[in-house]
Write an enzyme that holds these catalytic residues in place. Sequence first.
Site, PDB file in Angstrom:
ATOM      1  N   THR A 171       0.799  -1.216   0.000  1.00 35.43           N
ATOM      2  CA  THR A 171       0.000   0.000   0.000  1.00 35.43           C
ATOM      3  C   THR A 171       0.846   1.289   0.000  1.00 35.43           C
ATOM      4  OG1 THR A 171      -1.538  -1.269   1.307  1.00 35.43           O
ATOM      5  CG2 THR A 171      -1.746   1.111   1.463  1.00 35.43           C
ATOM      6  N   GLY A 201      -9.970  -4.503   2.432  1.00 36.92           N
ATOM      7  CA  GLY A 201      -9.115  -4.418   3.615  1.00 36.92           C
ATOM      8  C   GLY A 201      -9.322  -3.125   4.376  1.00 36.92           C
ATOM      9  N   ASP A 202      -8.314  -2.745   5.116  1.00 37.87           N
ATOM     10  CA  ASP A 202      -8.402  -1.548   5.958  1.00 37.87           C
ATOM     11  C   ASP A 202      -8.393  -0.241   5.158  1.00 37.87           C
ATOM     12  OD1 ASP A 202      -5.611  -2.358   5.398  1.00 37.87           O
ATOM     13  OD2 ASP A 202      -5.153  -0.440   6.358  1.00 37.87           O
ATOM     14  N   THR A 222      -0.437   0.961   6.664  1.00 36.54           N
ATOM     15  CA  THR A 222      -0.035  -0.054   5.691  1.00 36.54           C
ATOM     16  C   THR A 222       0.199  -1.357   6.429  1.00 36.54           C
ATOM     17  OG1 THR A 222       1.713  -0.713   4.152  1.00 36.54           O
ATOM     18  CG2 THR A 222       2.362   0.831   5.868  1.00 36.54           C
ATOM     19  N   GLY A 223       0.038  -2.468   5.717  1.00 38.10           N
ATOM     20  CA  GLY A 223       0.270  -3.766   6.351  1.00 38.10           C
ATOM     21  C   GLY A 223      -0.919  -4.689   6.188  1.00 38.10           C
TER      22      GLY A 223
HETATM   23  N1  GLY Z   1      -3.325  -2.749   4.074  1.00 41.45           N
HETATM   24  C1  GLY Z   1      -3.820  -3.091   2.808  1.00 41.45           C
HETATM   25  C2  GLY Z   1      -4.722  -4.225   2.800  1.00 41.45           C
HETATM   26  O1  GLY Z   1      -4.617  -5.106   3.644  1.00 41.45           O
HETATM   27  O2  GLY Z   1      -5.576  -4.304   1.936  1.00 41.45           O
END
Ligand code: GLY
Length: 300
Positions: A171, A201-202, A222-223
């Site tokens: 990301t 995701g987040d 990110t992660g």
């Molecule tokens: N942090 C990006 C995702 O897990 O989609």
Amino acid sequence: MTTIAPSLIVHGGAWDIPDEHVEAHIAGCRQAAEVGWKLLCDGASALDAIEAAVRVMEDDPTYDAGRGSNLNAAGQVELDALIMDGATLGAGSVAAVQRVANPISLARLVMEKSEHVLLVADGAEQFAREHGVPICQPQDLLVGRELERWKALQADPTWRTPQAFKAASDTVGAVARDVHGNIAAATSTGGTSKKLPGRVGDSPLIGCGAYANTCTAGVSATGWGESLMKVVFSKLVCDKVEQGLTAQQAIEAGVRVLAQRVGGLGGGIIIDREGRIGFAYNTPRMARAYIVKGDIVSDV
Ligand code: GLY
């Protein structure tokens, strides 16, 4: 009107970033920071600066954002992005889009031209068409590196996201504080490799992938998205600033909670209401660039 010194930080993703990809990650972050910083110094808003910085990284196939993104289990690119204005708490985001190369700009349009915060998939792409956003073909976002990686992962039925230490990229995000003291944050991603089609995701979720409140701080994460979502990572970090921590203390505290509470992996960048910059991560690397006394500092 009194103006203050602007601040800017960008990230180009967490995880391991193999040695052979380090140079490209640093170069891309520096270019994004340079573009955003010039805008800020010319008096542009924090929103304009972070949108421009994130677009640079979406256009750079080095990163898991825009062209060059990770592929889902069906071999498709599905993009998520969020932008947030800390002055108004306005936010716009899109998820699971396959035909827009710069989803961060579509997210901004959602914020500014709709009554909604989050649009997904076909509805988001329809909104893009209606607002004159260029539509691309899904294959325009696909690069050979990720196709090869997808083929290799197809052959490994045991593969799960925490093993993303083998990923080439992740990301991207940016946080800025402009000359008026307003803070904004943005995040854009292709999500995790081999994610199920439709997985979100987040990154596009307000408070998880990013959060901005001019009264506290702006954060971009990110992660591993599923872990960042569980602790509402970006809002958690902003709340730490409200409780009296500095930017650096707050982001470190957020990463500790992420690790200790849900065994999470990742990190983020922050600018607090004083314009102080911070970053932290518990993955082997996280690409970033930021401005100190007018000079760009970068590392992984
Ligand atoms: N942090 C990006 C995702 O897990 O989609």
